[in-house]
Design an enzyme around this catalytic site. Structure first.
Site, mmCIF file in Angstrom:
data_model
loop_
_atom_site.group_PDB
_atom_site.id
_atom_site.type_symbol
_atom_site.label_atom_id
_atom_site.label_comp_id
_atom_site.label_asym_id
_atom_site.label_seq_id
_atom_site.Cartn_x
_atom_site.Cartn_y
_atom_site.Cartn_z
ATOM 1 N N PRO A 2 0.818 -1.217 0.000
ATOM 2 C CA PRO A 2 0.000 0.000 0.000
ATOM 3 C C PRO A 2 0.850 1.265 0.000
ATOM 4 O O PRO A 2 1.759 1.410 0.805
ATOM 5 C CB PRO A 2 -0.819 -0.106 1.287
ATOM 6 C CG PRO A 2 -0.167 -1.155 2.102
ATOM 7 C CD PRO A 2 0.678 -2.000 1.224
ATOM 8 N N GLU A 3 0.569 2.149 -0.934
ATOM 9 C CA GLU A 3 1.277 3.425 -1.038
ATOM 10 C C GLU A 3 0.344 4.527 -0.544
ATOM 11 O O GLU A 3 -0.795 4.271 -0.192
ATOM 12 C CB GLU A 3 1.666 3.657 -2.504
ATOM 13 C CG GLU A 3 2.648 2.636 -3.049
ATOM 14 C CD GLU A 3 4.092 2.951 -2.662
ATOM 15 O OE1 GLU A 3 4.329 4.024 -2.080
ATOM 16 O OE2 GLU A 3 4.966 2.120 -2.942
ATOM 17 N N HIS A 90 -5.383 -14.061 9.921
ATOM 18 C CA HIS A 90 -4.503 -12.894 9.901
ATOM 19 C C HIS A 90 -5.195 -11.597 10.304
ATOM 20 O O HIS A 90 -4.678 -10.519 10.068
ATOM 21 C CB HIS A 90 -3.851 -12.753 8.524
ATOM 22 C CG HIS A 90 -3.014 -13.935 8.156
ATOM 23 N ND1 HIS A 90 -1.869 -14.278 8.850
ATOM 24 C CD2 HIS A 90 -3.173 -14.874 7.201
ATOM 25 C CE1 HIS A 90 -1.352 -15.379 8.318
ATOM 26 N NE2 HIS A 90 -2.128 -15.762 7.322
ATOM 27 N N ARG A 109 1.659 -10.498 6.634
ATOM 28 C CA ARG A 109 3.117 -10.452 6.808
ATOM 29 C C ARG A 109 3.529 -9.682 8.060
ATOM 30 O O ARG A 109 4.699 -9.704 8.442
ATOM 31 C CB ARG A 109 3.761 -9.864 5.553
ATOM 32 C CG ARG A 109 3.513 -10.773 4.346
ATOM 33 C CD ARG A 109 4.164 -10.257 3.100
ATOM 34 N NE ARG A 109 5.623 -10.256 3.207
ATOM 35 C CZ ARG A 109 6.429 -9.801 2.263
ATOM 36 N NH1 ARG A 109 5.918 -9.304 1.146
ATOM 37 N NH2 ARG A 109 7.734 -9.818 2.416
ATOM 38 N N ARG A 152 23.165 18.800 -2.768
ATOM 39 C CA ARG A 152 23.088 17.353 -2.545
ATOM 40 C C ARG A 152 23.648 16.632 -3.776
ATOM 41 O O ARG A 152 23.297 16.950 -4.900
ATOM 42 C CB ARG A 152 21.640 16.916 -2.283
ATOM 43 C CG ARG A 152 21.035 17.516 -1.020
ATOM 44 C CD ARG A 152 21.705 17.022 0.242
ATOM 45 N NE ARG A 152 21.634 15.580 0.401
ATOM 46 C CZ ARG A 152 20.643 14.952 1.031
ATOM 47 N NH1 ARG A 152 19.657 15.618 1.566
ATOM 48 N NH2 ARG A 152 20.653 13.629 1.143
#
Ligand SMILES: [Zn+2]
Length: 270
Positions: A2-3, A90, A109, A152
């Protein structure tokens, strides 16, 4: 995995079930996910009324009238199920509301997490304390990004994935936004011009908003009758498209650095 857009859509799916509701049951079904559940989670959340839901980076926020914020992270495989017929193996956290709705956090997980912090201490919650601005917020601009990457020497892709530069951007969205902006993922951050950073920020916001809109429009399917707040698939320009034609005609390339894939087009991205 999931983003940010999935977390935003998950929060939107949870809001009508939770907002304004008193929690009548809060039950962790094991001791831990990635880290232990807060030891006083049940005591502090049971009987509390949810007044607001929100999101920071890839974390969902559930704010109660006791000035607590329950912070969830979906990790690699976490999802909320709404009114499931049965509790499954789960399902690691169960919430019930006074309206008789049931929500379960399913995470095979177990890379997800649940934390509980006081509302006025949320900015010092460790992951938030060092986080850059929200990518969809008004303070995330080309000018900000130019200043944040000044001097950077790291590649722009690496800088964008660093949560200190900008919060909650994952690999997919960074690959897609760099392609939309025509910037090579390997370009040194400090060498990118202001106008190109303006373009990059527009691309980042655009790719995230499109994904959130796709998630929102599929919310009816997304919150299916079987109650899974799932993930949605989208057609990407470069992500996952190694060897296929870019819209310019060249082939999409893939490079792997420290286990993470970068998809890009050498012709479009300089
Ligand atoms: Zn191309």
């Amino acid at each position: 995995m999931p983003e940010l857009p999935e977390v935003e859509t998950t929060v939107a799916g949870l809001r009508p079930v939770l907002e304004g509701q008193r929690l009548t049951l809060v039950e962790p079904r094991r001791a831990n996910l990635r880290r232990p559940f807060p030891i006083d989670l049940r005591q502090r959340m049971t009987g509390a009324r949810v007044i607001e839901l929100g999101r920071r980076a890839k974390y969902g926020l559930i704010v109660t009238d006791r000035d607590d914020v329950m912070i969830f992270h979906l990790g690699m495989s976490g999802r909320w199920r709404i009114d499931p017929a049965e509790i499954e193996k789960h399902d690691h956290l169960v919430l019930e509301t006074e309206d008789g709705r049931r929500l379960v956090l399913n995470d095979p997980r177990r890379f997800g997490s649940i934390d509980l912090v006081r509302s006025d201490e949320i900015d010092s919650f460790a992951p938030f304390a060092v986080m850059g601005p929200e990518p969809l917020g008004d303070d995330f601009t080309g000018r900000y990004l130019k200043a944040a990457t000044k001097d950077r020497k790291a590649p722009i892709k690496q800088l964008l994935l660093d949560q200190r530069t900008v919060a909650g951007l994952g690999n997919i969205y960074v690959c897609e936004a760099l392609h939309m902006a025509g910037i090579s993922p390997a370009k040194i951050g400090g060498q990118i011009s202001g106008p190109r950073y303006d373009k990059l920020v527009i691309a980042i916001k655009q790719v995230l908003k499109a994904a959130i809109a796709a998630g929102g429009s599929s919310l009816r399917d997304f919150v299916r009758p079987d109650g899974e707040l799932g993930y949605f698939a989208k057609d990407w320009l470069v992500y996952g498209r190694e060897g296929q034609a870019c819209h310019c005609g060249a082939l999409v390339l893939r490079r792997v650095d420290s286990g993470r894939s970068t998809f890009y087009c050498r012709k479009c991205q300089k």
